[in-house]
Design a protein around this motif. Structure first.
Motif, PDB file in Angstrom:
ATOM      1  N   ILE A 232       0.860  -1.182   0.000  1.00  0.00           N
ATOM      2  CA  ILE A 232       0.000   0.000   0.000  1.00  0.00           C
ATOM      3  C   ILE A 232       0.897   1.233   0.000  1.00  0.00           C
ATOM      4  O   ILE A 232       1.737   1.412   0.885  1.00  0.00           O
ATOM      5  CB  ILE A 232      -0.937   0.022   1.224  1.00  0.00           C
ATOM      6  CG1 ILE A 232      -1.859  -1.198   1.204  1.00  0.00           C
ATOM      7  CG2 ILE A 232      -1.756   1.309   1.253  1.00  0.00           C
ATOM      8  CD1 ILE A 232      -2.780  -1.288   2.395  1.00  0.00           C
ATOM      9  N   GLU A 233       0.716   2.066  -0.998  1.00  0.00           N
ATOM     10  CA  GLU A 233       1.445   3.330  -1.111  1.00  0.00           C
ATOM     11  C   GLU A 233       0.429   4.459  -1.124  1.00  0.00           C
ATOM     12  O   GLU A 233      -0.460   4.488  -1.980  1.00  0.00           O
ATOM     13  CB  GLU A 233       2.284   3.349  -2.383  1.00  0.00           C
ATOM     14  CG  GLU A 233       3.127   4.601  -2.561  1.00  0.00           C
ATOM     15  CD  GLU A 233       4.320   4.645  -1.619  1.00  0.00           C
ATOM     16  OE1 GLU A 233       4.895   5.745  -1.453  1.00  0.00           O
ATOM     17  OE2 GLU A 233       4.674   3.591  -1.059  1.00  0.00           O
ATOM     18  N   LEU A 234       0.535   5.364  -0.186  1.00  0.00           N
ATOM     19  CA  LEU A 234      -0.432   6.452  -0.039  1.00  0.00           C
ATOM     20  C   LEU A 234       0.106   7.729  -0.668  1.00  0.00           C
ATOM     21  O   LEU A 234       1.260   8.100  -0.459  1.00  0.00           O
ATOM     22  CB  LEU A 234      -0.744   6.692   1.440  1.00  0.00           C
ATOM     23  CG  LEU A 234      -1.634   7.895   1.755  1.00  0.00           C
ATOM     24  CD1 LEU A 234      -3.030   7.693   1.190  1.00  0.00           C
ATOM     25  CD2 LEU A 234      -1.689   8.159   3.247  1.00  0.00           C
ATOM     26  N   THR A 235      -0.738   8.374  -1.443  1.00  0.00           N
ATOM     27  CA  THR A 235      -0.433   9.685  -2.008  1.00  0.00           C
ATOM     28  C   THR A 235      -1.650  10.574  -1.817  1.00  0.00           C
ATOM     29  O   THR A 235      -2.779  10.132  -2.036  1.00  0.00           O
ATOM     30  CB  THR A 235      -0.091   9.586  -3.505  1.00  0.00           C
ATOM     31  OG1 THR A 235       0.960   8.640  -3.688  1.00  0.00           O
ATOM     32  CG2 THR A 235       0.357  10.926  -4.046  1.00  0.00           C
ATOM     33  N   VAL A 236      -1.432  11.797  -1.391  1.00  0.00           N
ATOM     34  CA  VAL A 236      -2.523  12.749  -1.195  1.00  0.00           C
ATOM     35  C   VAL A 236      -2.300  13.913  -2.159  1.00  0.00           C
ATOM     36  O   VAL A 236      -1.815  14.981  -1.784  1.00  0.00           O
ATOM     37  CB  VAL A 236      -2.583  13.249   0.262  1.00  0.00           C
ATOM     38  CG1 VAL A 236      -3.842  14.075   0.500  1.00  0.00           C
ATOM     39  CG2 VAL A 236      -2.540  12.076   1.240  1.00  0.00           C
ATOM     40  N   PRO A 237      -2.620  13.727  -3.448  1.00  0.00           N
ATOM     41  CA  PRO A 237      -2.350  14.760  -4.451  1.00  0.00           C
ATOM     42  C   PRO A 237      -3.532  15.700  -4.642  1.00  0.00           C
ATOM     43  O   PRO A 237      -4.607  15.515  -4.063  1.00  0.00           O
ATOM     44  CB  PRO A 237      -2.099  13.931  -5.715  1.00  0.00           C
ATOM     45  CG  PRO A 237      -3.047  12.775  -5.553  1.00  0.00           C
ATOM     46  CD  PRO A 237      -3.158  12.501  -4.062  1.00  0.00           C
ATOM     47  N   TRP A 238      -3.297  16.706  -5.458  1.00  0.00           N
ATOM     48  CA  TRP A 238      -4.392  17.543  -5.936  1.00  0.00           C
ATOM     49  C   TRP A 238      -5.281  16.701  -6.848  1.00  0.00           C
ATOM     50  O   TRP A 238      -4.823  15.804  -7.540  1.00  0.00           O
ATOM     51  CB  TRP A 238      -3.832  18.737  -6.690  1.00  0.00           C
ATOM     52  CG  TRP A 238      -4.860  19.692  -7.195  1.00  0.00           C
ATOM     53  CD1 TRP A 238      -5.252  19.857  -8.487  1.00  0.00           C
ATOM     54  CD2 TRP A 238      -5.630  20.627  -6.437  1.00  0.00           C
ATOM     55  NE1 TRP A 238      -6.216  20.832  -8.580  1.00  0.00           N
ATOM     56  CE2 TRP A 238      -6.469  21.330  -7.333  1.00  0.00           C
ATOM     57  CE3 TRP A 238      -5.684  20.954  -5.087  1.00  0.00           C
ATOM     58  CZ2 TRP A 238      -7.344  22.317  -6.929  1.00  0.00           C
ATOM     59  CZ3 TRP A 238      -6.555  21.934  -4.677  1.00  0.00           C
ATOM     60  CH2 TRP A 238      -7.376  22.602  -5.581  1.00  0.00           C
ATOM     61  N   GLU A 239      -6.573  16.976  -6.824  1.00  0.00           N
ATOM     62  CA  GLU A 239      -7.514  16.102  -7.529  1.00  0.00           C
ATOM     63  C   GLU A 239      -7.197  15.935  -9.008  1.00  0.00           C
ATOM     64  O   GLU A 239      -7.416  14.861  -9.578  1.00  0.00           O
ATOM     65  CB  GLU A 239      -8.943  16.640  -7.374  1.00  0.00           C
ATOM     66  CG  GLU A 239      -9.598  16.324  -6.043  1.00  0.00           C
ATOM     67  CD  GLU A 239      -9.094  17.172  -4.898  1.00  0.00           C
ATOM     68  OE1 GLU A 239      -9.523  16.959  -3.754  1.00  0.00           O
ATOM     69  OE2 GLU A 239      -8.261  18.069  -5.149  1.00  0.00           O
ATOM     70  N   ASP A 240      -6.674  16.952  -9.656  1.00  0.00           N
ATOM     71  CA  ASP A 240      -6.346  16.833 -11.082  1.00  0.00           C
ATOM     72  C   ASP A 240      -5.165  15.893 -11.330  1.00  0.00           C
ATOM     73  O   ASP A 240      -4.956  15.451 -12.461  1.00  0.00           O
ATOM     74  CB  ASP A 240      -6.024  18.207 -11.663  1.00  0.00           C
ATOM     75  CG  ASP A 240      -7.257  19.097 -11.730  1.00  0.00           C
ATOM     76  OD1 ASP A 240      -8.369  18.559 -11.576  1.00  0.00           O
ATOM     77  OD2 ASP A 240      -7.109  20.311 -11.920  1.00  0.00           O
TER      78      ASP A 240
END
Length: 264
Positions: A232-240
């Protein structure tokens, strides 16, 4: 005369629902409500698309919508609800909006003083707020770790059962009974030796007894008996950038995935 054709599509290419030929009144009522709901949604979307700033959410592809119920709204803090709604429609008091509304003369970011203080810059692009981004990332990661650890502990307490394939016989004149398809996929079933490691507050090293590599995921759950590994790799990016972030992480672990498959 029936239903007339209203576009350039060929005859019979579209189907129309005739409410009068449907079944009971309850079904007709549900069909009418569905038609009204679809019409209102189309009208709302057409208006939203014309508003490029407040309705940028119409361009968010592959984004899981938030399902807000009255129960969840009541449980949320008022400030959290306000931030959720105002950030979605880009009406938070950031630097660009304050200048647009006539409250300030500059639209530079309050923190870095270099770029325009747009919502995207403040939430995911300001170099002076990297520590806050890390804190936000770790808060989300901690919730995932807690849920996964609970699921692993629950799976480890369940007895391991092996389902043998069975053959159902039926008479010559009878039709075979339809089997119910179980849409729920339980990845943790079939073994009770699940272990979990997380890259939170400590440096996570990948499983040395499986493969030697310098790459590491943020959460690793594995079962030696079942020979399964969950990365599991988590990324919290901008929606675009959700799709691009997904592709980057996917390509990052392609070599590790191939090595694990080679090791069975």
């Amino acid at each position: 005369m029936g239903v007339t054709q209203t576009n350039r599509a060929g005859l019979g290419s579209t189907t129309n629902k005739i409410f009068s030929k449907e079944g009971p009144k309850e079904k007709k009522r549900d069909m009418v409500l569905e038609e009204v709901r679809v019409f209102e949604e189309e009208q709302r979307t057409s208006v939203a698309v014309a508003q490029a700033k407040q309705c940028a959410w119409t361009k968010w592809n592959d984004i899981e919508p938030i399902k807000l119920s009255w129960k969840s709204l009541i449980a949320m803090e008022p400030l959290a609800i306000s931030f959720l709604l105002r950030s979605t429609y880009d009406i938070l008091p950031n630097a660009t909006n304050l200048k647009l509304w006539g409250y300030t003369d500059s639209d530079l970011c309050f923190s870095c003083k270099q770029d325009r203080g747009t919502l995207r810059h403040v939430i995911s692009g300001c170099p002076k707020l990297l520590q806050l981004y890390t804190w936000r990332h770790n808060q989300v990661l901690e919730i995932i770790i807690k849920l996964l650890r609970t699921q692993c502990e629950s799976a480890n307490q369940q007895p391991v059962t092996v389902k043998k394939p069975t053959i159902q016989f039926h008479k010559e004149s009878e039709r075979p009974a339809r089997r119910k398809k179980n849409s729920e996929v339980k990845l943790l079933n079939g073994t009770n030796d699940w272990k979990i490691l997380a890259d939170l507050n400590t440096s996570l090293q990948f499983l040395a007894h499986i493969i030697q590599t310098e790459k590491r995921a943020e959460i690793v759950a594995w079962s030696d008996t079942k020979k399964n590994i969950l990365l599991i790799e988590l990324t919290v990016p901008w929606e675009d950038n959700v799709e691009d972030a997904h592709e980057r992480n996917k390509n990052r672990y392609e070599t590790l995935l191939a090595d694990c498959i080679e090791k069975n």
